[in-house]
Write a protein that holds these residues in place. Structure first.
Motif, PDB file in Angstrom:
ATOM      1  N   ILE A 136       0.826  -1.202   0.000  1.00 55.25           N
ATOM      2  CA  ILE A 136       0.000   0.000   0.000  1.00 55.25           C
ATOM      3  C   ILE A 136       0.865   1.258   0.000  1.00 55.25           C
ATOM      4  O   ILE A 136       0.559   2.243  -0.686  1.00 55.25           O
ATOM      5  CB  ILE A 136      -0.980   0.004   1.203  1.00 55.25           C
ATOM      6  CG1 ILE A 136      -1.919   1.219   1.142  1.00 55.25           C
ATOM      7  CG2 ILE A 136      -0.235  -0.024   2.536  1.00 55.25           C
ATOM      8  CD1 ILE A 136      -2.874   1.220  -0.016  1.00 55.25           C
ATOM      9  N   TYR A 137       1.968   1.235   0.739  1.00 55.18           N
ATOM     10  CA  TYR A 137       2.859   2.397   0.779  1.00 55.18           C
ATOM     11  C   TYR A 137       3.425   2.667  -0.617  1.00 55.18           C
ATOM     12  O   TYR A 137       3.450   3.812  -1.086  1.00 55.18           O
ATOM     13  CB  TYR A 137       3.983   2.164   1.780  1.00 55.18           C
ATOM     14  CG  TYR A 137       4.868   3.370   2.029  1.00 55.18           C
ATOM     15  CD1 TYR A 137       4.688   4.189   3.141  1.00 55.18           C
ATOM     16  CD2 TYR A 137       5.901   3.681   1.146  1.00 55.18           C
ATOM     17  CE1 TYR A 137       5.502   5.298   3.364  1.00 55.18           C
ATOM     18  CE2 TYR A 137       6.718   4.782   1.360  1.00 55.18           C
ATOM     19  CZ  TYR A 137       6.515   5.579   2.472  1.00 55.18           C
ATOM     20  OH  TYR A 137       7.333   6.678   2.677  1.00 55.18           O
ATOM     21  N   ASN A 138       3.877   1.633  -1.281  1.00 56.86           N
ATOM     22  CA  ASN A 138       4.484   1.818  -2.601  1.00 56.86           C
ATOM     23  C   ASN A 138       3.448   2.177  -3.659  1.00 56.86           C
ATOM     24  O   ASN A 138       3.733   2.960  -4.571  1.00 56.86           O
ATOM     25  CB  ASN A 138       5.261   0.565  -2.996  1.00 56.86           C
ATOM     26  CG  ASN A 138       6.568   0.448  -2.233  1.00 56.86           C
ATOM     27  OD1 ASN A 138       7.492   1.223  -2.432  1.00 56.86           O
ATOM     28  ND2 ASN A 138       6.649  -0.517  -1.329  1.00 56.86           N
ATOM     29  N   LYS A 139       2.254   1.623  -3.549  1.00 55.97           N
ATOM     30  CA  LYS A 139       1.193   1.973  -4.495  1.00 55.97           C
ATOM     31  C   LYS A 139       0.833   3.448  -4.359  1.00 55.97           C
ATOM     32  O   LYS A 139       0.779   4.177  -5.359  1.00 55.97           O
ATOM     33  CB  LYS A 139      -0.041   1.108  -4.239  1.00 55.97           C
ATOM     34  CG  LYS A 139      -1.260   1.490  -5.062  1.00 55.97           C
ATOM     35  CD  LYS A 139      -2.429   0.581  -4.747  1.00 55.97           C
ATOM     36  CE  LYS A 139      -3.674   0.965  -5.543  1.00 55.97           C
ATOM     37  NZ  LYS A 139      -4.252   2.255  -5.110  1.00 55.97           N
ATOM     38  N   VAL A 140       0.590   3.883  -3.115  1.00 56.78           N
ATOM     39  CA  VAL A 140       0.236   5.286  -2.904  1.00 56.78           C
ATOM     40  C   VAL A 140       1.416   6.191  -3.245  1.00 56.78           C
ATOM     41  O   VAL A 140       1.234   7.290  -3.778  1.00 56.78           O
ATOM     42  CB  VAL A 140      -0.242   5.501  -1.452  1.00 56.78           C
ATOM     43  CG1 VAL A 140      -0.437   6.980  -1.160  1.00 56.78           C
ATOM     44  CG2 VAL A 140      -1.542   4.743  -1.214  1.00 56.78           C
ATOM     45  N   GLY A 141       2.627   5.724  -2.967  1.00 55.24           N
ATOM     46  CA  GLY A 141       3.804   6.507  -3.322  1.00 55.24           C
ATOM     47  C   GLY A 141       3.868   6.806  -4.813  1.00 55.24           C
ATOM     48  O   GLY A 141       4.233   7.915  -5.224  1.00 55.24           O
ATOM     49  N   GLY A 142       3.509   5.831  -5.632  1.00 54.80           N
ATOM     50  CA  GLY A 142       3.494   6.057  -7.074  1.00 54.80           C
ATOM     51  C   GLY A 142       2.469   7.097  -7.479  1.00 54.80           C
ATOM     52  O   GLY A 142       2.711   7.924  -8.374  1.00 54.80           O
ATOM     53  N   ILE A 143       1.318   7.089  -6.808  1.00 51.39           N
ATOM     54  CA  ILE A 143       0.286   8.089  -7.089  1.00 51.39           C
ATOM     55  C   ILE A 143       0.774   9.479  -6.694  1.00 51.39           C
ATOM     56  O   ILE A 143       0.609  10.449  -7.436  1.00 51.39           O
ATOM     57  CB  ILE A 143      -1.011   7.735  -6.346  1.00 51.39           C
ATOM     58  CG1 ILE A 143      -1.592   6.427  -6.890  1.00 51.39           C
ATOM     59  CG2 ILE A 143      -2.033   8.867  -6.455  1.00 51.39           C
ATOM     60  CD1 ILE A 143      -2.744   5.875  -6.070  1.00 51.39           C
ATOM     61  N   VAL A 144       1.385   9.578  -5.508  1.00 54.89           N
ATOM     62  CA  VAL A 144       1.910  10.861  -5.038  1.00 54.89           C
ATOM     63  C   VAL A 144       2.946  11.403  -6.016  1.00 54.89           C
ATOM     64  O   VAL A 144       2.949  12.602  -6.347  1.00 54.89           O
ATOM     65  CB  VAL A 144       2.512  10.715  -3.628  1.00 54.89           C
ATOM     66  CG1 VAL A 144       3.286  11.975  -3.228  1.00 54.89           C
ATOM     67  CG2 VAL A 144       1.417  10.426  -2.611  1.00 54.89           C
TER      68      VAL A 144
END
Length: 208
Positions: free
Chosen positions: A128-136
């Motif tokens: 989840i951290y890496n997925k949201v990081g890509g969005i950010v």
């Protein structure tokens, strides 16, 4: 409560710095480790070395954790919408001088008021951290258009009405834009459904 939250954030900063130094000692890739652990930097501190916008590592980390706290179960567009709210607030100059100030402002982003310890425990190596990081990263680079049309506020109407005896706060009195479980508002103007890239179709697709 404020003192407890401050201690949690201090521990998070300490853990991030230790993890970063350990990674360096092992000779692992410096740029990857910086993204993973969200090393704290000042407003003029070390910038992301991978060409992902002009935010420092502390800002990126805290924005990611905030979005997870607010919208972990939302689809990608809902998580991007929260990222844009943070940036719209920062760019307005009214809510804090940095994205970190924006997300930690008292009584603004509820997860930091009520679940700070939970947010601090999120692993930078988690999916989840890496997925949201890509969005950010895409939002900061301007590659993800603002689906909210300029919103600076959002809420879950049903939950807020339950808490407030059926009413919404004054800033939510105008026309909002429903996107997933959240409704987005801009008290200084109006959100633009036309700028949302087919929000109605998206909501139908995700069952909102």
């Amino acid at each position: 409560a404020c003192h407890r939250r401050r201690r949690i954030l201090e521990k998070l900063d300490d853990r991030q710095r230790v993890e970063c130094h350990v990674a360096d000692d092992r000779g692992e890739d410096r740029s990857r480790d910086l993204h993973a652990v969200g090393e704290e930097a000042g407003e003029d501190g070390e910038r992301c070395p991978c060409g992902r916008g002009q935010m420092n590592q502390r800002e990126r980390d805290m924005v990611i954790r905030t979005i997870i706290g607010e919208a972990a179960n939302e689809p990608e567009i809902g998580q991007a919408a929260v990222a844009h709210v943070i940036m719209n607030r920062f760019n307005s100059g009214k809510y804090g001088k940095s994205p970190v100030n924006v997300v930690l402002a008292p009584n603004q982003f509820e997860p930091w008021q009520t679940r700070a310890a939970e947010l601090a425990r999120i692993s930078p190596k988690s999916d989840i951290y890496n997925k949201v990081g890509g969005i950010v990263d895409r939002v900061y680079k301007g590659e993800y258009p603002d689906p909210t049309g300029g919103a600076t506020h959002f809420l879950q109407e049903e939950i807020v009405r339950q808490r407030r005896g059926g009413t919404l706060p004054p800033w939510a009195s105008g026309k909002g834009l429903r996107l997933g479980a959240h409704t987005f508002f801009n008290p200084d103007g109006s959100v633009s459904p036309a700028a949302s890239g087919g929000v109605q179709a998206i909501n139908r697709a995700i069952g909102a």
